[in-house]
Design a protein around this motif. Structure first.
Motif, PDB file in Angstrom:
ATOM      1  N   ALA A 194      30.096 -26.891  39.205  1.00 14.18           N
ATOM      2  CA  ALA A 194      28.677 -26.596  39.402  1.00 14.18           C
ATOM      3  C   ALA A 194      27.839 -27.175  38.273  1.00 14.18           C
ATOM      4  N   ARG A 221      33.121 -32.663  41.447  1.00 12.05           N
ATOM      5  CA  ARG A 221      33.227 -31.909  42.702  1.00 12.05           C
ATOM      6  C   ARG A 221      34.530 -32.213  43.449  1.00 12.05           C
ATOM      7  N   ARG A 274      28.490 -23.790  43.009  1.00 12.74           N
ATOM      8  CA  ARG A 274      28.111 -22.588  42.260  1.00 12.74           C
ATOM      9  C   ARG A 274      28.168 -21.352  43.154  1.00 12.74           C
ATOM     10  N   ARG A 275      27.645 -21.485  44.364  1.00 16.64           N
ATOM     11  CA  ARG A 275      27.645 -20.340  45.273  1.00 16.64           C
ATOM     12  C   ARG A 275      29.071 -19.993  45.705  1.00 16.64           C
ATOM     13  N   PRO A 291      28.362 -32.088  38.757  1.00 19.46           N
ATOM     14  CA  PRO A 291      28.668 -32.457  40.153  1.00 19.46           C
ATOM     15  C   PRO A 291      29.659 -33.608  40.269  1.00 19.46           C
ATOM     16  N   ASP A 342      27.492 -24.400  48.198  1.00 17.59           N
ATOM     17  CA  ASP A 342      27.678 -25.372  47.131  1.00 17.59           C
ATOM     18  C   ASP A 342      28.678 -24.823  46.124  1.00 17.59           C
TER      19      ASP A 342
END
Length: 659
Positions: A289, A295, A214-215, A292, A212
């Motif tokens: 993050a 994105r 953030r990751r 959303p 995602d």
């Protein structure tokens, strides 16, 4: 898979253009192997480069950036490593086979003669043996990358992957350059760090669907810190390698020089993209993050920068493969015409006569240790600055000693001592003594493990960063054994005899890999011994101060006995090396001088260690006295009163017995 495909296509197109421009695939005047070999060999080498990049980059991310707790991303990264190692296996086997056809001029047949000739080439000829080792190593990494998932096992898998590339590093232009050792070191650093840089980015592109926003930002930030280091190493090693292979500025106008310029421009562009990573892309993903709805714009920015960076990496990869088949301006014939005995043995001309001032004016920098010391100083100072910004104290003397120790290491591995150590045994022994005694005496009080544990941020997602890997290393069973004071002393003294009176000594002189191993071994053995006496970093066990002094005296006595044995020797340890340099001096006298250095040079570090142990002992007694005084103040001399009462009771009992 769009990103890796773009990388491969751009690299292949640039390779073809580079070969046409530089004449790397032109027909040979004698024994031309045909177009399949002439074009197939550089294409196979491009496959080697891309396979090595994917292998090292994916393993690096698994070791440093990803968490085994997140099985999908972690497993996919290791699958990428396995697939890339498989590509490396096939490509390396192809390079070995095509080199056989190029060198022998044979055509492919299916009779026993062709097979036996190929077997001889792969097992007895250095070029064939090197590519056979690369193929076997890559095949082993392919299998193991599918099998292992433990972080420590993956770390050792990374070590195997790097070792797989070593035989490849010793081939090409660097193997025949006049500055042989410097060329090998520069090429090795360039290949490994460029592979990590390129492969890490490709792996992130493949993983991004599993992450995602953030990751993805977290993983990219961790990769970015590695990419900065890779950029610095690739830039410096690339410059050093180009300087050796081009020879002079006026040769940049040659075909080889123009391809080098193109590669430099691609590298500079990649550095600019790295700056965009840190200043724009990672922060944009952090905002995505948090919101959303953004994105789509965040991923758009991601792909814009990544695609452009992959394209420039493809350009750099294609030009690198083209350089491998383009004639260098530094002619091997010119080098061979001026060969002397010293050049035959060491790969470099005999240095000037060793007047005392030459040890301070002559330089032959070892790029590996120059970069290691530079990064060691940078990260240490950065850690100290981080501690002070949050209000923690760090004694200034530790920083001063650490920096001084690394600067001394740079001088020993790249200054006048390094210039003369291959041709004079006395200089070699001086370098040995400095590496085992002088440098560790300065580095150990710097307490790098303690600083790392306090300054590096702790990971909380199951991955291992610098702090976690350092603490793991110092707490392993092996580290606990070698850090034992008795074991450290035995290794410190015993390795002297094992090193100089076994084939290890010759290996370190004739092989640059052996030379680097020697430096690492001397540093570690000296560091562990000094750490056991005056170290600040935590260790499993420390001797009481009186026994530390006793251990120091016993060890130094054994060390002095070794020096006396060298001084009294009546034969040369390496007669066909130090006795064949052409100095016109008595090599045995120089060896005896080296024994005298081993016997006497340890006096100053020994005195420094003894004084330090005595000071630490005194301070420990003072701390214990203050602790007891504070305890007495808190308890109102209760212990003293109880002791006096006990003495009075004993006296009263003795009096009754007397009556």
């Amino acid at each position: 898979m769009l990103g890796p495909a773009l990388l491969a296509l751009v690299a292949l197109a640039v390779l073809v253009g580079g070969l046409v421009f530089g004449g790397g695939a032109a027909p040979l005047p004698l024994q031309d192997p045909g177009p399949v070999v002439r074009w197939g060999l550089p294409v196979a080498k491009l496959g080697v480069n891309l396979g090595a990049a994917g292998m090292l980059g994916a393993i690096l991310l698994a070791v440093f950036a990803l968490s085994p707790k997140k099985e999908r991303e972690y497993g996919l990264a290791l699958d990428v490593a396995a697939g890339s190692a498989g590509l490396l296996t096939v490509s390396a086997a192809s390079v070995g086979f095509l080199n056989f056809l190029l060198v022998t001029g044979k055509t492919v047949t299916f009779d026993s003669t062709f097979g036996s000739s190929l077997g001889v080439f792969l097992t007895e000829i250095e070029l064939g043996r090197a590519w056979l080792l690369v193929t076997l190593g890559a095949a082993a990494v392919t299998v193991l990358a599918f099998a292992v998932r433990n972080q420590v096992a993956v770390l050792f898998l990374g070590v195997l992957a790097v070792a797989t590339l070593v035989p490849m590093v010793q081939q090409g232009h660097a193997a025949s350059a006049g500055s042989h050792n410097a060329a090998i070191a520069a090429l090795g650093l360039h290949i490994v760090f460029a592979a990590v840089w390129l492969g890490g980015l490709v792996t992130i592109v493949i993983l991004q669907r599993q992450l995602d926003a953030r990751r993805l930002a977290v993983v990219m930030a961790r990769y970015s810190s590695v990419a900065i280091v890779c950029f610095v190493v690739v830039a410096i090693s690339g410059y050093a390698s180009a300087a050796i292979n081009v020879g002079a500025w006026d040769r940049l106008g040659t075909d080889y020089g123009i391809i080098v310029i193109g590669k430099v421009l691609a590298l500079v562009s990649l550095g600019l993209f790295g700056a965009l990573w840190r200043t724009r892309l990672i922060r944009r993903l952090d905002r995505v993050a948090a919101d959303p709805a953004k994105r789509a714009s965040g991923l758009g920015t991601f792909w814009t920068i990544i695609v452009a960076e992959l394209a420039f990496m493809g350009i750099a990869s294609g030009l690198a493969a083209a350089l491998g088949r383009t004639a260098s301006p530094v002619s091997d014939d010119t080098i061979a015409a001026t060969t002397t005995p010293a050049e035959i043995l060491t790969g470099s001309p005999l240095p000037p006569w060793p007047d005392w001032y030459r040890y301070f004016t002559e330089w032959d920098l070892d790029l590996i240790w120059l970069l290691a010391a530079g990064f060691g100083i940078f990260f240490y100072v950065a850690g100290v600055i981080r501690l002070r910004r949050r209000g923690d104290k760090w004694p200034i003397y530790r920083t001063v000693l650490w920096v001084a120790g690394l600067l001394l290491l740079v001088y020993i591995t790249g200054g006048g001592v390094n210039v003369y150590q291959d041709v004079l045994f006395s200089a070699h022994m001086g370098a040995h003594m400095a590496l085992t005694m002088a440098v560790p005496v300065l580095l150990v009080p710097g307490a790098p493990v303690t600083l790392a544990a306090r300054a590096i941020r702790k990971r909380d997602d199951g991955s291992r960063g610098g702090r976690e890997w350092i603490l793991w290393a110092v707490h392993t069973k092996f580290a606990q054994v070698v850090a034992n004071p008795i074991v450290a002393a035995v290794v410190f003294v015993g390795s002297l005899w094992v090193f100089y009176y076994t084939p290890l000594f010759r290996w370190t002189m004739v092989d640059h890999i052996g030379h680097e191993w020697m430096i690492v071994h001397f540093l570690i053995s000296g560091y562990l011994f000094v750490q056991s006496l005056i170290g600040i970093d935590p260790v499993p066990y420390r001797l009481p101060y009186p026994f530390r002094l006793l251990l120091l005296l016993i060890t130094m006595a054994a060390h002095a006995f070794f020096g006396l044995a060298i001084m009294m020797a009546e034969g040369l340890l390496l007669a066909d090396w130090y006795g064949a340099m052409g100095w016109g001096t008595d090599a045995l006298v120089d060896q005896q001088l080296g024994g005298g250095i081993a016997w006497s040079i340890g006096e100053i570090p020994t005195l420094a260690l003894a004084i330090t142990v005595a000071i630490q002992w005194s301070r420990a007694d003072e701390k214990e006295t203050k602790r007891r005084d504070r305890h007495a103040d808190r308890t109102g001399e209760a212990e003293l009163e109880a002791y006096n009462a006990q003495l009075a009771a004993v006296a009263e009992r003795d009096a009754r017995r007397g009556d």
